[in-house]
Design an enzyme around this catalytic site. Structure first.
Site: not given
Ligand code: KIV
Length: 271
Positions: A51, A120, A122, A189
């Protein structure tokens, strides 16, 4: 597809096998067909449709404004280019935090409409129910802990996370929980290298890092950053492999000058 080419294709299980063999894993971002094709041709293991497209492609200050439809558009462009790498797509802010049904619907849209391999998300225990539900639908998940850019308004800063014991313990706990739930990988991260190494040592699934030190199983960078396209962004963890900003600027400036002088097009460049 030949047996040989099927053997080359990266799957979530092959990433776990790589970790078991002690092989380091390489991941970079891509948001479009052209970049993804180049990345796939060098044998990158994972392409992340991050994102961060909100910042890099659209010029937003944060990752928050990008929509699910926009992520699907980027993911479709990347998937069209890729023959070998595993394609992971970020669920954007607002597409999964509401409840687990909304999270599942968003993940299904990404998988169905783009043909990507995984998503993915968070967060740790706060999103456990959504993680469980998405995994139950057969959709592989990469977790994301540490600095979580979708929570920038809560953090208030892009500084290194989990320096204090309490936050570090929660991060390690969340990473173990994500593995227990069935995530195939976890991305960390901007955290201390020692913590990255400890978490990677505790988990059987691969742990990727961006600013999480060399003790994790794989690394990821934003491709535009490592190519030197965005000069103003230079955190300590970023290694620049090129200065593409200057090279592109030079090429564009020469074109402008050639058009203005009448040098372009020449006799051979016309019909
Ligand atoms: O959105 C993104 O590019 C990420 C980075 C931490 C690689 O999640």
């Amino acid at each position: 597809m030949s047996v040989e080419s099927a053997a080359q294709i990266i799957t979530t299980q092959r990433l776990i096998d790589k970790k078991q063999r002690g092989e380091k894993i390489a991941m970079l971002t891509a948001y479009d067909y052209t970049m993804a094709r180049i990345l796939d041709s060098v044998g990158i293991d994972v392409i992340l449709v991050g994102d961060s497209a909100a910042n890099v492609m659209a010029g937003h200050e944060t990752t928050l404004p990008i929509t699910l439809d926009q992520m699907i558009y980027h993911a479709q462009s990347v998937v069209r280019a890729v023959k070998r790498a595993l394609v992971v797509v970020d669920l954007p802010f607002g597409s999964y935090q509401g409840n687990s049904k909304e999270a599942l619907n968003s993940a299904i849209r990404i998988m169905k409409e783009s043909g990507a391999d995984a998503v993915k998300l968070e967060g740790g225990e706060e999103i456990a129910e959504s993680v469980r539900r998405i995994l139950c639908a057969g959709i592989p998940i990469m977790g994301h802990l540490g600095l979580m850019p979708q929570s920038i308004n809560k953090f208030g800063t892009y500084a290194v996370r989990a320096r204090e014991a309490e936050e570090a313990e929660k991060l390690a706990r969340d990473a173990r929980l994500l593995e227990e739930l069935g995530c195939f990988a976890v991305l960390l991260e901007k955290i201390p290298a020692a913590l990255g190494k400890k978490v990677a040592g505790e988990l059987k699934v691969p742990v990727f890092g961006i600013g999480a030190g060399g003790g994790v199983d794989g690394q990821v960078l934003v491709a535009h950053d490592m190519l030197g396209l965005l000069q103003e962004f230079s955190p300590r963890f970023l290694r620049r492999y090129h200065n593409l900003y200057n090279e592109m600027r030079d090429a564009f400036a020469r074109y402008v000058s050639d058009v203005r002088s009448g040098d372009f097009p020449n006799e051979k460049e016309q019909y």
